[in-house]
Design an enzyme around this catalytic site. Structure first.
Site, PDB file in Angstrom:
ATOM      1  N   TYR A 144       0.851  -1.189   0.000  1.00  0.00           N
ATOM      2  CA  TYR A 144       0.000   0.000   0.000  1.00  0.00           C
ATOM      3  C   TYR A 144       0.884   1.235   0.000  1.00  0.00           C
ATOM      4  CZ  TYR A 144      -3.618   3.301   1.521  1.00  0.00           C
ATOM      5  OH  TYR A 144      -4.489   4.356   1.620  1.00  0.00           O
ATOM      6  N   ASP A 239       9.344   2.607   0.032  1.00  0.00           N
ATOM      7  CA  ASP A 239       8.309   3.325   0.778  1.00  0.00           C
ATOM      8  C   ASP A 239       8.503   2.976   2.256  1.00  0.00           C
ATOM      9  OD1 ASP A 239       6.070   4.262   2.042  1.00  0.00           O
ATOM     10  OD2 ASP A 239       4.660   3.582   0.503  1.00  0.00           O
ATOM     11  N   LYS A 267       4.298  10.293   8.531  1.00  0.00           N
ATOM     12  CA  LYS A 267       3.845  10.140   9.915  1.00  0.00           C
ATOM     13  C   LYS A 267       4.905  10.422  10.966  1.00  0.00           C
ATOM     14  CE  LYS A 267       1.402   5.975   8.349  1.00  0.00           C
ATOM     15  NZ  LYS A 267       0.150   5.298   8.500  1.00  0.00           N
TER      16      LYS A 267
END
Ligand code: HOZ
Length: 430
Positions: A144, A239, A267
């Site tokens: 994802y 990622d 984040k």
């Protein structure tokens, strides 16, 4: 009958917000029951609107490495707020955090701040395409990379949880440039490349995927990808939105000793505030506007409050390597505790754990890719989730998410989690 405040809020929310939530997994559809509405969080605990306390193993899907509401981050944010919330102009903090990220993450020589992991991956792919002059890219099944159109194909995580790995609204034109490969399979990559010779701009992956549940790279796999990408002039993008600064100070790339060309972050660099970033080799990053021709920008990029929170977090991690020793200990304590309980009670399971990330799958087979992750008994996971929640432990409401640990988990809290686990497994096995 007394209706809980969470239930009341959820019913009301559904009138105004699609499904009552701002991100699909939060709706609890994969595990049953109604979602908790959260009032506050502190250390290892979150509190719902009915003032119930839960030991929490999501940690805002990664960033709360130090636990919730850490005084360092809180004070940095309050102090920054005294000088205004947004300027849409350069600040000293942006320079400081960029220098810090470059010093911590092996692949990053220059970095651009954005507002989320989704923005980071969308931008990184655009830059890779601009730099190479090629259109296609490879993504792994079940990985994802946020909700950018070209990534919502065999997307893991929320999409997988909801049973719609491919989203309507993504045009065929967009989808045709996304080439899919199974994770942990170098041969499949070689085949894709020879079928699309000279057309592939980038290969993007979560080096340690956490969005089909946690899976680990097979020995030599990441280095194999590195070698292939170098040979073919393909930009290798890690990622590390979830793994960056978490698996090690320099992320999975430091842990496995494999340096990609570009890295996406999120984040954690905002200490929990909405932040993302992408960075990499100077010559690639200098393709970004205003030095280069690839456009990307935004008013809130490098927001002063978010940068203050991120600086607090990254300086702490940079100066306290013992955080990683403790995170590894906690991860081992929990995974070995779960394993011995599961063996004793005779449940079929696989635990994938690395440092402070883990997933417990209800299948006895190894989970190494998208197909093997899908072998897990998701109905049993739903029962386990509810049994743990009743015992005051809040897990990610999906089999296909990693859990994230923080240093706020004391030995006493770990004991409580293991007790809750044992009672929950007994309950679900009947
Ligand atoms: N699937 C997302 C994390 N991998 C969930 C994020 C959220 O709901 O906040």
């Amino acid at each position: 009958m007394i209706i809980s405040e969470s239930k009341r809020l959820f019913e009301k929310a559904q009138n105004f917000i699609p499904g009552g939530v701002n991100s699909p997994v939060r709706a609890f559809r994969a595990v049953g029951g109604d979602p908790l509405f959260i009032k506050k969080a502190d250390g290892a605990f979150i509190y719902d609107e009915d003032d119930n306390a839960y030991i929490e193993l999501i940690n805002s899907w990664g960033p709360m490495i130090l636990g919730h509401n850490h005084p360092l981050i809180r004070e940095a944010v309050i102090k920054a707020m005294e000088n205004g919330t947004s300027f849409g102009a350069p600040t000293a903090r942006e320079v400081e955090i960029a220098e810090l990220i470059v010093s911590m993450v092996p692949s990053v020589e220059k970095v651009r701040m954005v507002n989320s992991g989704t923005e980071a991956t969308m931008s990184a792919i655009r830059v890779a395409r601009g730099y190479t002059g090629r259109d296609k890219f490879i993504k792994m099944e079940g990985h994802y990379h946020g909700h950018g159109d070209s990534f919502l194909i065999a997307a893991g995580s929320g999409a997988m949880t909801m049973g719609n790995p491919d989203s309507p609204g993504v045009t065929k034109g967009t989808a045709k440039d996304t080439l899919l490969a199974p994770y942990n399979n170098l041969e499949a990559i070689e085949k894709l490349i020879s079928a699309n010779k000279g057309e592939i701009a980038a290969l993007i992956l979560e080096p340690v995927p956490g969005n089909m549940g946690l899976c680990l790279p097979m020995p030599g796999y990441l280095q194999g990808l590195r070698d292939i990408c170098t040979r073919e002039g393909i930009i290798l993008i890690f990622d590390e939105v979830m793994t960056g600064f978490r698996l090690a100070k320099g992320g999975a790339q430091e842990l496995f000793g494999v340096t990609p060309d570009m890295t996406t972050l999120g984040k954690i660099i905002g200490g929990g505030m909405p932040v993302g970033a992408y960075g990499g080799k100077k010559e690639i990053m200098d393709f970004v506007s205003p030095v280069g021709p690839v456009y990307q920008g935004g008013t809130l990029s490098g927001n002063p409050i978010a940068m203050a929170a991120g600086l607090g977090m990254l300086h702490y991690l940079n100066d306290h390597p013992e955080v990683y020793t403790r995170l590894n200990e906690i991860g081992m304590q929990l995974s070995s505790g779960f394993a011995s309980i599961n063996q004793k009670l005779g449940v079929d399971y696989t635990i994938n754990q690395l440092g402070s990330m883990y997933s417990l799958f209800f299948t006895s087979g190894n989970v190494t890719d998208f197909d093997s992750a899908k072998m897990s008994d998701t109905a049993l996971f739903g029962k386990y989730f509810q049994a743990m929640l009743r015992r005051g432990v809040y897990l990610g409401p999906s089999q296909f998410e990693s859990l994230f640990l923080s240093i706020a988990l004391t030995d006493e809290i770990i004991e409580r989690i293991l007790n809750a686990h044992e009672e929950s497994i007994k309950e679900i096995l009947g």
